[in-house]
Motif scaffolding. Structure first.
Motif, PDB file in Angstrom:
ATOM      1  N   LEU A   1       0.825  -1.204   0.000  1.00  0.00           N
ATOM      2  CA  LEU A   1       0.000   0.000   0.000  1.00  0.00           C
ATOM      3  C   LEU A   1       0.859   1.254   0.000  1.00  0.00           C
ATOM      4  O   LEU A   1       0.569   2.218  -0.716  1.00  0.00           O
ATOM      5  N   LYS A   2       1.932   1.246   0.778  1.00  0.00           N
ATOM      6  CA  LYS A   2       2.834   2.397   0.802  1.00  0.00           C
ATOM      7  C   LYS A   2       3.479   2.609  -0.561  1.00  0.00           C
ATOM      8  O   LYS A   2       3.612   3.745  -1.042  1.00  0.00           O
ATOM      9  N   ALA A   3       3.857   1.521  -1.205  1.00  0.00           N
ATOM     10  CA  ALA A   3       4.458   1.640  -2.533  1.00  0.00           C
ATOM     11  C   ALA A   3       3.454   2.201  -3.536  1.00  0.00           C
ATOM     12  O   ALA A   3       3.802   3.019  -4.403  1.00  0.00           O
ATOM     13  N   CYS A   4       2.199   1.800  -3.414  1.00  0.00           N
ATOM     14  CA  CYS A   4       1.161   2.308  -4.320  1.00  0.00           C
ATOM     15  C   CYS A   4       0.937   3.802  -4.105  1.00  0.00           C
ATOM     16  O   CYS A   4       0.807   4.565  -5.070  1.00  0.00           O
ATOM     17  N   ILE A   5       0.901   4.222  -2.847  1.00  0.00           N
ATOM     18  CA  ILE A   5       0.684   5.639  -2.554  1.00  0.00           C
ATOM     19  C   ILE A   5       1.867   6.471  -3.033  1.00  0.00           C
ATOM     20  O   ILE A   5       1.699   7.555  -3.610  1.00  0.00           O
ATOM     21  N   ASP A   6       3.095   5.948  -2.817  1.00  0.00           N
ATOM     22  CA  ASP A   6       4.283   6.675  -3.285  1.00  0.00           C
ATOM     23  C   ASP A   6       4.272   6.820  -4.799  1.00  0.00           C
ATOM     24  O   ASP A   6       4.647   7.873  -5.355  1.00  0.00           O
ATOM     25  N   ALA A   7       3.816   5.781  -5.491  1.00  0.00           N
ATOM     26  CA  ALA A   7       3.747   5.856  -6.948  1.00  0.00           C
ATOM     27  C   ALA A   7       2.689   6.869  -7.392  1.00  0.00           C
ATOM     28  O   ALA A   7       2.878   7.593  -8.374  1.00  0.00           O
ATOM     29  N   ALA A   8       1.563   6.935  -6.653  1.00  0.00           N
ATOM     30  CA  ALA A   8       0.515   7.898  -6.998  1.00  0.00           C
ATOM     31  C   ALA A   8       0.994   9.328  -6.790  1.00  0.00           C
ATOM     32  O   ALA A   8       0.705  10.224  -7.584  1.00  0.00           O
ATOM     33  N   VAL A   9       1.775   9.543  -5.723  1.00  0.00           N
ATOM     34  CA  VAL A   9       2.322  10.882  -5.479  1.00  0.00           C
ATOM     35  C   VAL A   9       3.336  11.244  -6.549  1.00  0.00           C
ATOM     36  O   VAL A   9       3.369  12.373  -7.053  1.00  0.00           O
ATOM     37  N   ALA A  10       4.165  10.268  -6.912  1.00  0.00           N
ATOM     38  CA  ALA A  10       5.185  10.537  -7.928  1.00  0.00           C
ATOM     39  C   ALA A  10       4.570  10.827  -9.293  1.00  0.00           C
ATOM     40  O   ALA A  10       5.129  11.607 -10.085  1.00  0.00           O
ATOM     41  N   SER A  11       3.411  10.225  -9.579  1.00  0.00           N
ATOM     42  CA  SER A  11       2.756  10.448 -10.873  1.00  0.00           C
ATOM     43  C   SER A  11       1.786  11.630 -10.849  1.00  0.00           C
ATOM     44  O   SER A  11       1.035  11.830 -11.803  1.00  0.00           O
ATOM     45  N   SER A  12       1.793  12.392  -9.743  1.00  0.00           N
ATOM     46  CA  SER A  12       0.969  13.615  -9.604  1.00  0.00           C
ATOM     47  C   SER A  12      -0.533  13.344  -9.618  1.00  0.00           C
ATOM     48  O   SER A  12      -1.329  14.183 -10.032  1.00  0.00           O
ATOM     49  N   THR A  13      -0.920  12.149  -9.174  1.00  0.00           N
ATOM     50  CA  THR A  13      -2.352  11.861  -9.040  1.00  0.00           C
ATOM     51  C   THR A  13      -2.823  11.936  -7.599  1.00  0.00           C
ATOM     52  O   THR A  13      -4.017  11.802  -7.341  1.00  0.00           O
TER      53      THR A  13
END
Length: 267
Positions: A182-194
């Motif tokens: 879940l943390k990895a998913c959230i970090d990816a969402a932040v990195a992709s500006s979503t």
């Protein structure tokens, strides 16, 4: 000469020493002739008390005014800035302009209300005509979601919708290992500006969300100005003045405005 001197001395003593305190206005009225119209009107105004129904009918509208004020103030932040992405600078400028214009229009409205002459009085027409406009503006100002949606990311998907679809399936309270995914998913969402970073101070920081459209600022500015003009200026100023005209007695005014203040705090 001696008799004249004694007479002068007696007059001086009589006017220098008060024989009794000055009578009050009420005593002076009672000493007048009962047929005097001025005395009859003053006694009638002094003895007349406001009915409880009149006090309740006048004071009750103050409660929804207070409730509406406490509704719109948080909505400016939670709805327009946090949810719809309006910048703090744009909103602050609009609010400042609206309140400055409303401050100047308040003097004009008070003067106009004082000069109005109708069969219903000077204040009631303003309250009856402007209060419905105030209610409609409150409804539209608190419901911008009918016409506007959340800011969207570059791929056209809503921020919350994108994150919920991507990461909601990873939430599992019974499996601790899902926290890492879940943390990895959230970090990816932040990195992709979503998804906004947790420490972001502006909805448009770092390209996280698209800027709110100019139509949202125009919508907020027009409705906020009409909301202040129809409510706090055109309704509340005549409403407060009407209370002073319901009675001229000091104690009745204190009782009337005390009840109105109680309704205000309940709202």
């Amino acid at each position: 000469r001696r008799a004249r001197a004694r007479k002068v001395l007696s007059l001086v003593v009589r006017h220098s020493l008060p024989i009794r305190p000055s009578i009050s206005r009420m005593e002076a009225v009672m000493m007048q002739s009962p047929a005097s119209p001025a005395s009859q009107n003053l006694v009638a105004n002094t003895e007349k008390r406001l009915a409880c129904g009149t006090i309740a009918a006048y004071s009750a509208p103050r409660m929804p005014f207070s409730a509406i004020d406490l509704l719109i103030r948080p909505a400016r932040i939670t709805v327009y800035r946090d949810a719809l992405g309006m910048t703090i600078a744009a909103q602050a400028m609009i609010v400042s302009l609206c309140k400055s214009a409303d401050f100047l229009l308040g003097f004009m409205l008070g003067k106009l209300s004082d000069a109005t002459r109708t069969r219903w009085g000077r204040r009631k027409p303003f309250i009856a005509l402007c209060s419905p406009v105030f209610m409609i503006c409150t409804l539209l100002l608190g419901s911008p979601g009918w016409f506007f949606s959340r800011p969207h990311s570059a791929d056209g998907n809503s921020t919350v919708t994108t994150v919920s679809e991507a990461c909601a399936a990873l939430v599992d309270s019974s499996n601790r290992s899902s926290c890492v995914e879940l943390k990895a998913c959230i970090d990816a969402a932040v990195a992709s500006s979503t998804l906004r970073p947790w420490n972001a101070t502006d909805g448009n920081a770092d390209g996280v969300a698209a800027a709110a459209p100019a139509s949202l600022s125009a919508y907020f500015g027009v409705l906020y100005f009409l909301w202040y003009l129809s409510g706090w200026t055109s309704s509340l100023i005549p409403y407060d003045a009407l209370g002073m005209e319901l009675t001229s007695d000091y104690h009745e005014r204190a009782r009337l405005f005390g009840v109105k203040t109680a309704f205000q705090f309940m709202g």
